[in-house]
Design a protein around this motif. Sequence first.
Motif, mmCIF file in Angstrom:
data_model
loop_
_atom_site.group_PDB
_atom_site.id
_atom_site.type_symbol
_atom_site.label_atom_id
_atom_site.label_comp_id
_atom_site.label_asym_id
_atom_site.label_seq_id
_atom_site.Cartn_x
_atom_site.Cartn_y
_atom_site.Cartn_z
ATOM 1 N N UNK A 1 0.817 -1.205 0.000
ATOM 2 C CA UNK A 1 0.000 0.000 0.000
ATOM 3 C C UNK A 1 0.853 1.258 0.000
ATOM 4 N N UNK A 2 0.200 2.395 -0.057
ATOM 5 C CA UNK A 2 0.878 3.681 -0.094
ATOM 6 C C UNK A 2 0.659 4.389 1.236
ATOM 7 N N UNK A 3 1.509 4.113 2.209
ATOM 8 C CA UNK A 3 1.377 4.684 3.546
ATOM 9 C C UNK A 3 2.109 6.006 3.672
ATOM 10 N N UNK A 4 2.970 6.327 2.711
ATOM 11 C CA UNK A 4 3.733 7.563 2.786
ATOM 12 C C UNK A 4 4.930 7.461 3.711
ATOM 13 N N UNK A 5 5.371 6.232 4.023
ATOM 14 C CA UNK A 5 6.549 6.033 4.859
ATOM 15 C C UNK A 5 7.488 5.071 4.145
ATOM 16 N N UNK A 6 8.751 5.146 4.480
ATOM 17 C CA UNK A 6 9.745 4.272 3.883
ATOM 18 C C UNK A 6 10.245 3.270 4.915
ATOM 19 N N UNK A 7 10.343 1.981 4.537
ATOM 20 C CA UNK A 7 10.941 1.006 5.446
ATOM 21 C C UNK A 7 12.389 1.392 5.736
ATOM 22 N N UNK A 8 12.928 1.016 6.885
ATOM 23 C CA UNK A 8 14.308 1.362 7.229
ATOM 24 C C UNK A 8 15.288 0.856 6.181
ATOM 25 N N UNK A 9 16.214 1.715 5.770
ATOM 26 C CA UNK A 9 17.251 1.325 4.818
ATOM 27 C C UNK A 9 16.854 1.402 3.363
#
Length: 70
Positions: A52-60
């Motif tokens: 989905x498009x949560x507007x956050x990036x996973x770490x790294x």
Amino acid sequence: MAKKFPLQPPHPERICWGCDRYCPAGSLECGNGSERTMHPAEMLGEDWYLFGDWGIEPPGETKKPKDQPL
């Protein structure tokens, strides 16, 4: 400024995730309802942020612009 939203908190059931206050489940301060708001990991699983498009990036990970070549 809003607090950084944790992707995988250790005990999400102990906190209400409905606003930036992150109140303990037993003492909801915002009056946003009579029950606590669940963390997405409780509803969708530990990998909830990968879909989905949560507007956050996973770490790294960082996004590459679509219009630039690799």
